[in-house]
Design a protein around this motif. Sequence first.
Motif, PDB file in Angstrom:
ATOM      1  N   UNK A 247       0.696  -1.180  -0.134  1.00  0.00           N
ATOM      2  CA  UNK A 247      -0.031  -0.002  -0.048  1.00  0.00           C
ATOM      3  C   UNK A 247       0.704   1.347   0.003  1.00  0.00           C
ATOM      4  N   UNK A 248       2.155   1.208  -0.141  1.00  0.00           N
ATOM      5  CA  UNK A 248       3.110   2.165   0.116  1.00  0.00           C
ATOM      6  C   UNK A 248       3.655   2.326   1.384  1.00  0.00           C
ATOM      7  N   UNK A 249       4.644   3.020   1.511  1.00  0.00           N
ATOM      8  CA  UNK A 249       5.397   3.276   2.850  1.00  0.00           C
ATOM      9  C   UNK A 249       4.543   4.125   3.788  1.00  0.00           C
ATOM     10  N   UNK A 250       4.449   3.538   4.978  1.00  0.00           N
ATOM     11  CA  UNK A 250       3.677   4.488   5.875  1.00  0.00           C
ATOM     12  C   UNK A 250       2.025   4.643   5.649  1.00  0.00           C
ATOM     13  N   UNK A 251       1.671   3.829   4.758  1.00  0.00           N
ATOM     14  CA  UNK A 251       0.297   3.779   4.409  1.00  0.00           C
ATOM     15  C   UNK A 251      -0.525   2.593   5.150  1.00  0.00           C
ATOM     16  N   UNK A 252       0.183   1.997   6.063  1.00  0.00           N
ATOM     17  CA  UNK A 252      -0.590   0.861   6.870  1.00  0.00           C
ATOM     18  C   UNK A 252      -2.193   1.296   6.934  1.00  0.00           C
ATOM     19  N   UNK A 253      -2.543   2.470   7.191  1.00  0.00           N
ATOM     20  CA  UNK A 253      -4.008   2.811   7.616  1.00  0.00           C
ATOM     21  C   UNK A 253      -4.574   3.681   6.723  1.00  0.00           C
ATOM     22  N   UNK A 254      -4.161   3.540   5.360  1.00  0.00           N
ATOM     23  CA  UNK A 254      -4.817   4.310   4.262  1.00  0.00           C
ATOM     24  C   UNK A 254      -4.809   5.877   4.417  1.00  0.00           C
TER      25      UNK A 254
ATOM     26  N   UNK B 191      -0.221  11.767  17.117  1.00  0.00           N
ATOM     27  CA  UNK B 191       0.370  10.855  18.124  1.00  0.00           C
ATOM     28  C   UNK B 191      -0.352   9.172  17.915  1.00  0.00           C
ATOM     29  N   UNK B 192      -1.673   9.324  17.281  1.00  0.00           N
ATOM     30  CA  UNK B 192      -2.220   8.054  17.089  1.00  0.00           C
ATOM     31  C   UNK B 192      -1.761   7.542  15.539  1.00  0.00           C
ATOM     32  N   UNK B 193      -1.020   6.470  15.656  1.00  0.00           N
ATOM     33  CA  UNK B 193      -0.689   5.780  14.235  1.00  0.00           C
ATOM     34  C   UNK B 193      -2.161   5.693  13.400  1.00  0.00           C
ATOM     35  N   UNK B 194      -3.306   5.440  13.803  1.00  0.00           N
ATOM     36  CA  UNK B 194      -4.414   5.119  13.336  1.00  0.00           C
ATOM     37  C   UNK B 194      -4.993   6.541  12.844  1.00  0.00           C
ATOM     38  N   UNK B 195      -4.403   7.784  13.260  1.00  0.00           N
ATOM     39  CA  UNK B 195      -4.986   9.109  12.968  1.00  0.00           C
ATOM     40  C   UNK B 195      -4.023   9.891  12.100  1.00  0.00           C
TER      41      UNK B 195
ATOM     42  N   UNK C 281       8.418  11.814  12.309  1.00  0.00           N
ATOM     43  CA  UNK C 281       9.018  10.601  11.806  1.00  0.00           C
ATOM     44  C   UNK C 281       7.673   9.473  11.558  1.00  0.00           C
ATOM     45  N   UNK C 282       7.659   8.836  10.253  1.00  0.00           N
ATOM     46  CA  UNK C 282       6.577   7.787  10.007  1.00  0.00           C
ATOM     47  C   UNK C 282       6.626   6.941  11.225  1.00  0.00           C
ATOM     48  N   UNK C 283       5.539   6.775  11.571  1.00  0.00           N
ATOM     49  CA  UNK C 283       5.021   5.845  12.892  1.00  0.00           C
ATOM     50  C   UNK C 283       5.517   4.434  12.488  1.00  0.00           C
ATOM     51  N   UNK C 284       5.518   4.039  11.036  1.00  0.00           N
ATOM     52  CA  UNK C 284       5.896   2.546  11.006  1.00  0.00           C
ATOM     53  C   UNK C 284       7.320   2.362  10.162  1.00  0.00           C
ATOM     54  N   UNK C 285       8.169   3.338  10.341  1.00  0.00           N
ATOM     55  CA  UNK C 285       9.355   3.411   9.849  1.00  0.00           C
ATOM     56  C   UNK C 285      10.359   4.007  10.933  1.00  0.00           C
ATOM     57  N   UNK C 286      11.512   3.295  11.294  1.00  0.00           N
ATOM     58  CA  UNK C 286      12.141   3.778  12.559  1.00  0.00           C
ATOM     59  C   UNK C 286      13.012   4.770  11.993  1.00  0.00           C
ATOM     60  N   UNK C 287      13.275   5.313  10.747  1.00  0.00           N
ATOM     61  CA  UNK C 287      14.306   6.236  10.466  1.00  0.00           C
ATOM     62  C   UNK C 287      13.911   7.181   9.276  1.00  0.00           C
ATOM     63  N   UNK C 288      12.464   7.202   9.055  1.00  0.00           N
ATOM     64  CA  UNK C 288      12.111   7.951   8.043  1.00  0.00           C
ATOM     65  C   UNK C 288      11.058   9.106   8.455  1.00  0.00           C
ATOM     66  N   UNK C 289      11.751  10.390   7.839  1.00  0.00           N
ATOM     67  CA  UNK C 289      10.861  11.422   8.371  1.00  0.00           C
ATOM     68  C   UNK C 289      10.362  12.173   7.126  1.00  0.00           C
TER      69      UNK C 289
ATOM     70  N   UNK D 298      20.060   5.269  19.043  1.00  0.00           N
ATOM     71  CA  UNK D 298      19.389   3.899  18.473  1.00  0.00           C
ATOM     72  C   UNK D 298      18.304   4.407  17.679  1.00  0.00           C
ATOM     73  N   UNK D 299      17.780   3.478  16.748  1.00  0.00           N
ATOM     74  CA  UNK D 299      16.541   3.889  15.983  1.00  0.00           C
ATOM     75  C   UNK D 299      15.458   3.704  17.026  1.00  0.00           C
ATOM     76  N   UNK D 300      14.376   4.571  16.498  1.00  0.00           N
ATOM     77  CA  UNK D 300      13.167   4.365  17.376  1.00  0.00           C
ATOM     78  C   UNK D 300      12.266   3.193  16.939  1.00  0.00           C
ATOM     79  N   UNK D 301      11.603   2.616  17.941  1.00  0.00           N
ATOM     80  CA  UNK D 301      10.709   1.744  17.712  1.00  0.00           C
ATOM     81  C   UNK D 301       9.503   2.160  16.695  1.00  0.00           C
ATOM     82  N   UNK D 302       8.874   1.437  15.795  1.00  0.00           N
ATOM     83  CA  UNK D 302       7.687   1.618  14.983  1.00  0.00           C
ATOM     84  C   UNK D 302       6.478   1.169  15.600  1.00  0.00           C
ATOM     85  N   UNK D 303       5.430   2.065  15.152  1.00  0.00           N
ATOM     86  CA  UNK D 303       4.091   1.746  15.702  1.00  0.00           C
ATOM     87  C   UNK D 303       3.272   1.722  14.630  1.00  0.00           C
ATOM     88  N   UNK D 304       2.247   0.825  14.322  1.00  0.00           N
ATOM     89  CA  UNK D 304       1.418   0.658  13.067  1.00  0.00           C
ATOM     90  C   UNK D 304      -0.010   0.654  13.318  1.00  0.00           C
ATOM     91  N   UNK D 305      -0.454   1.149  14.486  1.00  0.00           N
ATOM     92  CA  UNK D 305      -1.838   1.437  15.011  1.00  0.00           C
ATOM     93  C   UNK D 305      -2.584   0.174  15.475  1.00  0.00           C
TER      94      UNK D 305
END
Lengths: 538, 139
Positions: free
Chosen positions: A242-249, A474-478, A486-494, A531-538
């Motif tokens: 679905x594209x990077x960072x687009x886990x929640x559309x 703050x909410x990956x679902x929103x 920073x993208x919620x779902x990628x550790x090092x992409x802003x 170190x890199x931050x953890x990811x969150x996918x909502x």
Amino acid sequence: MIFDLETFDTDQSATGSICIVGAGPAGITLALELAGKGIDVVLLESGGESFEAETQSLYDGEVVGDLNTDVASSRLREFGGTSQHWTGLCAPLQPIDFEKRPGVAHSGWPISRVDLDPYYPIAQKYLQLGPFDYDFANWKESLPDPALPLDPGLVGNAIYQQSPPTRFYDVYFDTVKANERIRCYLHANLIDIALADDAVRRCTFSTLGGRKLTVEATHYVIACGGIENARILLNCNTQRPDGIGNENGLVGRYYMDHLNCEVGEILFADGDVDLGLYADFHDVDDTLVSVGLKLPAQTMRDQDLLNNTAFLVPAYENEAFSDDFRNHGWLGFSNIVKAFAQGRVPDRFAENFCNAAEDADDVAIGIYRHLVRKIEDTGQVVSATMRQDAEQSPNPASRVMLTDETDPFGWRRIALDWQIARSDLESLRRTHELIGQAIGAAGLGRVRLGITDPPDLDIVYTGYHHMGTTRMSADPAKGVVDADCRLHSVKNLYMGGSSVFTTAGTANPTLTITALAARLADHLAKVSTAGLAPVRRG
Amino acid sequence: MGKITRRVALGIAGLAGLGIVVYGGALVACRFVPRKRPDFFALLDAVPDIPAARRIGRAVVLSGHAPSDLKDLADRIAGREHIRTALSTGCPTTRKRLVQAQCGADFSEGRMVSVDGWLLSETEADFCAAAWLARGYTA
């Protein structure tokens, strides 16, 4: 250091702490701030040193929603980005713009104005503005004309500052070139983002001729503008379908622009009313400021209104002071004249010349009126209209999406479905009613509303401000990015730029884009050694 | 026709002078006499009989913003603070100033009417409506 990828005979690779894609106001500010902190940066720019039609055409796309907008020519794909033709009006977002407002769905940033306050003064310098002071009370004694005697409980005055406007190529190209911490590549188009373990491992770039560059860094920033940022994430779908960072559309959704319109008219009881404060820019200690009318923040909260600043455009008895000749022809003519006056050949000369030639009558009127204005008086004020870039509410149905048509790199082009809600214009109409209330209460005259009931959406044009497509939450679902961009779902992409705006406010966005870049530089300086931050996918 | 003697002429002049003095004195005295009925219609002089005012008046009545009965409308207008004061003064300039003050007070308190997009105070809209009714216009 600046290199042109087209000049290399072999494919290249580069490494650095931070990889920044896009050399516009956000990318250049970020690169210079990071370099100033002793951090190595690789800065990639799709375009060259000036306008190139072939590169610019990579921005081509469709407009499928509201048609009073544009995706191809409003943005510039060259070093300096869209700053190469912006108009320079600046103001910070207000504290209310960051708040969760009950009457504005999807509002509420995960940061507040206080978080940006340390960075606005930095942004002021990059944009060649005056002091970071937008409090009318602090300026009014220095301004040459009085404010209208309006009840401050009903309507106040808002200060804007005018950048020269800063052309980032003209002002910062040599600075970037001389900076040994920055390796900037021109004609480097992003064609792939490779992920591993939820982090970007490398990015690949290519010239239109096929010369490749691979960049490996600890952290990556995409700063290509409010539309292109979303397009990049959506096109990078080999590893995430679905594209990077687009886990929640959410990537591409909540597209916002400012509602640019000149509607509503004030008829003054006294033709000698002094509108000088509102009609012109004022030079106060080398800072150009302008003043508009704005509702108090508490009124906006109480009445669930979107933000707006109404600038008054007076109509005088003397028609020579009317600006109704200003169109693309006049702008083309004035671009040519300004460029020659500065001793250079204008960008896009043929385009500007043809625009001017086709509107020769308006150009002639404009020249005549500019001459007449030097010898004649304005006469009395007949009326004033209200011009604004009004806030639009965030709306998930308003979006940037991909079409099946592809560019020379095989990346899908975009379709812009800009949706304006009727409630956005109803809010603006109520704002004008409250201005009308203040004008009437002061005995100054009467206001005629220009927004019908129900509103006619065709009165709205683009403000050329593309926002919200990788919104902050703050909410990956929103939201696509967190409070650090920073993208919620990628550790090092802003993400850099106005795509992270949660709401649009009414202020022109470049000052906040630049302040966010300075803030991101601080953040990256801190995390680049951690170190890199953890990811969150909502 | 008899000859007008000097005595007759003086008598006529004296009577005329006396009449003027009595009438003028009466007018002055009337200023201090409380009226049972406000001179509402004098206020309508503030509304010119021009197409714009007629259009506003018609729109305000037909939209239901103002009652279509002139007496009811007059009572409503007369109930407003500055208008009450205006009704007790004979000076046109003062009356106009008081009407303007009432319009300003309407705006301050958010009492507005929109007619063809124009934001008007309720009082000025009501005056246009009253003038439209009083002058016998109909839809």
